[in-house]
Write an enzyme that holds these catalytic residues in place. Structure first.
Site, PDB file in Angstrom:
ATOM      1  N   GLU A 226       1.029  -1.082  -0.100  1.00 26.11           N
ATOM      2  CA  GLU A 226       0.236   0.167  -0.150  1.00 26.11           C
ATOM      3  C   GLU A 226       0.730   1.581   0.273  1.00 26.11           C
ATOM      4  O   GLU A 226       1.521   1.240   0.576  1.00 26.11           O
ATOM      5  CB  GLU A 226      -1.030   0.148   1.428  1.00 26.11           C
ATOM      6  CG  GLU A 226      -2.316  -1.140   1.279  1.00 26.11           C
ATOM      7  CD  GLU A 226      -2.449  -0.458   2.672  1.00 26.11           C
ATOM      8  OE1 GLU A 226      -3.206  -2.058   3.228  1.00 26.11           O
ATOM      9  OE2 GLU A 226      -2.806   0.363   3.168  1.00 26.11           O
TER      10      GLU A 226
ATOM     11  N   CYS B 211       3.141   8.529   1.409  1.00 28.33           N
ATOM     12  CA  CYS B 211       3.216   7.887   2.293  1.00 28.33           C
ATOM     13  C   CYS B 211       3.312   6.574   2.089  1.00 28.33           C
ATOM     14  O   CYS B 211       2.860   5.942   1.408  1.00 28.33           O
ATOM     15  CB  CYS B 211       2.339   7.272   3.665  1.00 28.33           C
ATOM     16  SG  CYS B 211       2.171   6.508   4.797  1.00 28.33           S
TER      17      CYS B 211
ATOM     18  N   CYS C 135       4.127  -6.386   9.147  1.00 28.73           N
ATOM     19  CA  CYS C 135       5.049  -6.111   9.773  1.00 28.73           C
ATOM     20  C   CYS C 135       5.023  -7.015  10.494  1.00 28.73           C
ATOM     21  O   CYS C 135       4.763  -7.707  11.638  1.00 28.73           O
ATOM     22  CB  CYS C 135       4.238  -4.676  10.567  1.00 28.73           C
ATOM     23  SG  CYS C 135       5.684  -4.224  11.890  1.00 28.73           S
TER      24      CYS C 135
ATOM     25  N   CYS D 139       1.818  -4.986  17.079  1.00 31.71           N
ATOM     26  CA  CYS D 139       0.205  -3.556  17.630  1.00 31.71           C
ATOM     27  C   CYS D 139      -0.959  -3.519  17.432  1.00 31.71           C
ATOM     28  O   CYS D 139      -1.773  -4.315  16.319  1.00 31.71           O
ATOM     29  CB  CYS D 139       0.879  -2.165  16.847  1.00 31.71           C
ATOM     30  SG  CYS D 139       2.665  -2.172  17.088  1.00 31.71           S
TER      31      CYS D 139
ATOM     32  N   GLY E 231       4.943  -1.758   7.849  1.00 28.11           N
ATOM     33  CA  GLY E 231       6.364  -1.833   8.257  1.00 28.11           C
ATOM     34  C   GLY E 231       7.047  -1.180   9.525  1.00 28.11           C
ATOM     35  O   GLY E 231       6.530   0.030   9.458  1.00 28.11           O
ATOM     36  N   GLU E 232       7.842  -1.937   9.507  1.00 27.80           N
ATOM     37  CA  GLU E 232       8.693  -0.618  10.484  1.00 27.80           C
ATOM     38  C   GLU E 232      10.015  -0.474   9.524  1.00 27.80           C
ATOM     39  O   GLU E 232      11.119  -2.124   9.438  1.00 27.80           O
ATOM     40  CB  GLU E 232       9.298  -1.583  11.380  1.00 27.80           C
ATOM     41  CG  GLU E 232      10.078  -1.856  12.450  1.00 27.80           C
ATOM     42  CD  GLU E 232       9.662   0.170  13.227  1.00 27.80           C
ATOM     43  OE1 GLU E 232       8.775   0.565  13.116  1.00 27.80           O
ATOM     44  OE2 GLU E 232      10.806   0.748  12.970  1.00 27.80           O
TER      45      GLU E 232
ATOM     46  N   SER F 213       9.260   6.989  10.651  1.00 25.46           N
ATOM     47  CA  SER F 213       8.390   7.145  12.055  1.00 25.46           C
ATOM     48  C   SER F 213       8.919   5.821  11.963  1.00 25.46           C
ATOM     49  O   SER F 213       8.675   4.514  11.343  1.00 25.46           O
ATOM     50  CB  SER F 213       6.975   6.966  11.305  1.00 25.46           C
ATOM     51  OG  SER F 213       5.965   6.227  12.455  1.00 25.46           O
TER      52      SER F 213
ATOM     53  N   SER G 176       6.225   6.206  17.296  1.00 22.14           N
ATOM     54  CA  SER G 176       5.153   6.199  18.119  1.00 22.14           C
ATOM     55  C   SER G 176       5.523   5.337  19.194  1.00 22.14           C
ATOM     56  O   SER G 176       5.870   4.241  19.727  1.00 22.14           O
ATOM     57  CB  SER G 176       4.960   4.324  16.878  1.00 22.14           C
ATOM     58  OG  SER G 176       4.716   5.083  16.009  1.00 22.14           O
TER      59      SER G 176
ATOM     60  N   HIS H 134       2.114   6.224  21.994  1.00 25.07           N
ATOM     61  CA  HIS H 134       1.208   5.351  21.902  1.00 25.07           C
ATOM     62  C   HIS H 134       1.236   5.164  23.740  1.00 25.07           C
ATOM     63  O   HIS H 134      -0.137   5.062  24.244  1.00 25.07           O
ATOM     64  CB  HIS H 134       0.777   3.945  22.125  1.00 25.07           C
ATOM     65  CG  HIS H 134       1.196   3.915  20.458  1.00 25.07           C
ATOM     66  ND1 HIS H 134       0.669   5.295  19.025  1.00 25.07           N
ATOM     67  CD2 HIS H 134       1.827   2.940  18.855  1.00 25.07           C
ATOM     68  CE1 HIS H 134       1.718   5.067  18.242  1.00 25.07           C
ATOM     69  NE2 HIS H 134       1.818   3.778  18.299  1.00 25.07           N
TER      70      HIS H 134
ATOM     71  N   ASN I 230      -8.014   5.619  13.679  1.00 23.74           N
ATOM     72  CA  ASN I 230      -8.764   4.694  12.276  1.00 23.74           C
ATOM     73  C   ASN I 230      -9.464   3.506  12.935  1.00 23.74           C
ATOM     74  O   ASN I 230      -8.166   2.674  13.357  1.00 23.74           O
ATOM     75  CB  ASN I 230      -8.198   4.982  10.755  1.00 23.74           C
ATOM     76  CG  ASN I 230      -8.346   6.009  10.173  1.00 23.74           C
ATOM     77  OD1 ASN I 230      -9.034   6.330   9.814  1.00 23.74           O
ATOM     78  ND2 ASN I 230      -6.867   6.169  10.108  1.00 23.74           N
TER      79      ASN I 230
ATOM     80  N   CYS J 146      -2.994   2.701   7.811  1.00 19.54           N
ATOM     81  CA  CYS J 146      -1.905   1.470   7.086  1.00 19.54           C
ATOM     82  C   CYS J 146      -1.936   0.443   7.226  1.00 19.54           C
ATOM     83  O   CYS J 146      -2.399  -0.428   8.433  1.00 19.54           O
ATOM     84  CB  CYS J 146      -0.410   1.561   7.432  1.00 19.54           C
ATOM     85  SG  CYS J 146      -0.402   1.389   9.644  1.00 19.54           S
TER      86      CYS J 146
HETATM   87  N1  SAH Z   1       6.194   1.285  12.243  1.00 21.24           N
HETATM   88  C1  SAH Z   1       6.330   2.092  12.098  1.00 21.24           C
HETATM   89  C2  SAH Z   1       5.915   3.367  10.832  1.00 21.24           C
HETATM   90  C3  SAH Z   1       4.629   2.710  10.279  1.00 21.24           C
HETATM   91  S1  SAH Z   1       3.040   3.245  11.031  1.00 21.24           S
HETATM   92  C4  SAH Z   1       5.423   2.731  13.318  1.00 21.24           C
HETATM   93  O1  SAH Z   1       4.577   2.480  14.240  1.00 21.24           O
HETATM   94  O2  SAH Z   1       5.659   3.902  13.488  1.00 21.24           O
HETATM   95  C5  SAH Z   1       2.875   4.530  11.355  1.00 21.24           C
HETATM   96  C6  SAH Z   1       1.929   6.056  12.187  1.00 21.24           C
HETATM   97  O3  SAH Z   1       0.508   4.943  12.132  1.00 21.24           O
HETATM   98  C7  SAH Z   1       2.682   4.907  13.650  1.00 21.24           C
HETATM   99  O4  SAH Z   1       2.624   5.610  14.416  1.00 21.24           O
HETATM  100  C8  SAH Z   1       1.068   4.198  13.873  1.00 21.24           C
HETATM  101  O5  SAH Z   1       0.753   3.410  15.242  1.00 21.24           O
HETATM  102  C9  SAH Z   1      -0.177   4.436  13.054  1.00 21.24           C
HETATM  103  N2  SAH Z   1      -1.849   3.297  13.078  1.00 21.24           N
HETATM  104  C10 SAH Z   1      -1.025   2.566  13.323  1.00 21.24           C
HETATM  105  N3  SAH Z   1      -2.971   2.035  12.540  1.00 21.24           N
HETATM  106  C11 SAH Z   1      -3.195   2.928  13.010  1.00 21.24           C
HETATM  107  C12 SAH Z   1      -4.257   2.917  13.228  1.00 21.24           C
HETATM  108  N4  SAH Z   1      -5.069   1.649  13.035  1.00 21.24           N
HETATM  109  N5  SAH Z   1      -4.839   4.626  13.424  1.00 21.24           N
HETATM  110  C13 SAH Z   1      -4.350   5.092  13.656  1.00 21.24           C
HETATM  111  N6  SAH Z   1      -2.988   5.224  13.450  1.00 21.24           N
HETATM  112  C14 SAH Z   1      -2.181   4.015  13.428  1.00 21.24           C
HETATM  113 FE1  SF4 Z   2       4.525  -2.661  12.881  1.00 21.39          FE
HETATM  114 FE2  SF4 Z   2       3.849   0.056  13.195  1.00 21.39          FE
HETATM  115 FE3  SF4 Z   2       1.827  -0.797  12.461  1.00 21.39          FE
HETATM  116 FE4  SF4 Z   2       3.373  -1.548  14.987  1.00 21.39          FE
HETATM  117  S1  SF4 Z   2       2.114   0.271  13.692  1.00 21.39           S
HETATM  118  S2  SF4 Z   2       2.811  -3.235  13.736  1.00 21.39           S
HETATM  119  S3  SF4 Z   2       4.888  -1.214  14.488  1.00 21.39           S
HETATM  120  S4  SF4 Z   2       3.265  -0.718  10.840  1.00 21.39           S
END
Ligand code: SAH
Ligand code: SF4
Length: 354
Positions: A92, A112, A119, A123, A169-170, A201, A224, A226, A300, A342
């Site tokens: 994506e 983006c 990943c 999370c 992904g990370e 990020s 990130s 949280h 989201n 994502c």
């Molecule tokens: N893996 C990295 C980068 C990709 S995720 C990271 O976790 O930072 C990018 C951002 O989207 C992160 O801050 C993540 O916490 C957030 N994210 C993931 N799922 C989400 C969701 N359902 N709603 C809002 N933000 C979300």
């Molecule tokens: Fe991976 Fe970032 Fe999603 Fe966590 S928030 S599962 S690190 S993509």
């Protein structure tokens, strides 16, 4: 086989010389790759056909990428695409556009990108985390995502202005390919995007943060977070492992000290889980005085059953941080109705295919 979109300009100079060609061919090749959108080596008309043949003979190619799905938000500001690479990886990429400010004629166009398929971090609120880990993307796959949108934008006289590594992904778990992609996308002889227009990020891979601080790059870093404490954070980010919230804040301080660039902490706000006033105070307390910036992301909704808090709660959370002298913004809502978080589009698509 090697993809021409992973070859750095300095490496291209060597390659061209090894093929017995004059050095200026290297620049012609780069110019064609980054400004003419060739789909295959035979499209590279800027160089002689004997050189194209020699490249193919040496195993160089341009990997195809196919757009298999595209959704556009109702307001037209967010476009999300699903790309398929030649190894069948399904990825994506999102474009978010913001209206131009008065002195600018072009909108801000932020791409983006994804760095992995799935990943490994898991999370609980993240659609990508819930699909598990499939593979790391190559630098050329990351570059292709940006060029794909760059082509779409150039057809309407616009261009990519910003890049965020916030897709699937990370990035710091795929460090070398991510950094190679950053170098290709920012090199003045390649794509030429400003380093300061890029944000990486990370969920908080500490050795990666320290490594990034040592690179000669001017990219911005977002962590990130949280949660303000380890107990809650480990529930949301199960792979946080031994890394504590304190360790992350210390890593952010080291990054700032080394690079002079402040780190942003991202905080996905989840109703009833991490959105209370008490947690906001706790967060303000641990971040106070270190110049940190917090970006609140009302989440989201994904399959995990998590919801976003209502607007009033989001603003109350922000106010507590501001009262505690912590700089805090709320992410502008972009594309929720097209599953812009994502991993969501890929998850929806795979369900449909199955
Ligand atoms: N893996 C990295 C980068 C990709 S995720 C990271 O976790 O930072 C990018 C951002 O989207 C992160 O801050 C993540 O916490 C957030 N994210 C993931 N799922 C989400 C969701 N359902 N709603 C809002 N933000 C979300
Ligand atoms: Fe991976 Fe970032 Fe999603 Fe966590 S928030 S599962 S690190 S993509």
């Amino acid at each position: 086989m090697a993809d021409l979109y992973r070859v750095l300009p300095e490496e291209m100079d060597v390659l061209v010389t090894e093929l017995g060609q004059p050095r200026y061919r290297s620049q012609q090749l780069l110019q064609a790759l980054y400004h003419e959108s060739p789909k295959k080596v035979s499209d590279l008309h800027q160089i002689p056909s004997s050189m194209r043949d020699a490249l193919v003979k040496d195993g160089y190619m341009i990997g195809p990428e196919n757009e298999v799905n595209r959704v556009i938000s109702k307001d037209g500001h967010t476009t999300k695409i699903l790309l398929k690479f030649d190894d069948n990886a399904l990825v994506e990429t999102v474009l978010m556009q913001y209206s131009p400010s008065q002195d600018k004629t072009h909108p801000r166009s932020t791409v983006c990108v994804s760095t992995q398929v799935g990943c490994p971090m898991g999370c609980v609120f993240c659609a990508t985390g819930q699909m598990g880990f499939e593979k790391n993307l190559k630098a050329e796959n990351i570059v292709s995502q940006v060029l794909h949108f760059s082509d779409i934008l150039s057809q309407r006289g616009e261009h990519v202005t910003n890049l965020v590594f916030m897709g699937m992904g990370e990035p710091l778990a795929n460090y070398d390919e991510t950094i190679r992609a950053v170098r290709l996308l920012t090199h003045p002889r390649a794509f030429g995007l400003g380093q300061r227009s890029i944000t990486i990020s990370t969920v908080g891979i500490i050795p990666g943060i320290d490594r990034l601080a040592d690179e000669d790059l001017q990219v911005k870093l977002a962590i990130s977070l949280h949660a303000p404490n380890d107990e809650l954070r480990r529930k949301l980010v199960p792979t946080a492992g031994p890394n504590s919230v304190g360790d992350l804040i210390a890593a952010a301080k080291r990054y700032f000290k080394k690079t002079g660039r402040r780190v942003t902490f991202e905080y996905a706000l989840i109703e009833g889980i991490n959105d209370s006033i008490k947690l906001a105070s706790e967060l303000a307390c641990i971040l106070k005085g270190n110049g940190a910036h917090v970006n609140l992301i009302p989440m989201n909704p994904t399959a995990g059953g998590f919801q976003r808090p209502d607007r009033k709660k989001v603003l109350a959370f922000q106010q507590v941080l501001r009262n505690g002298d912590v700089n805090c913004t709320v992410r502008v809502e972009k594309g929720a109705e097209i599953s812009a978080a994502c991993g969501q589009l890929r998850t929806d698509m795979i369900k449909k295919i199955r």
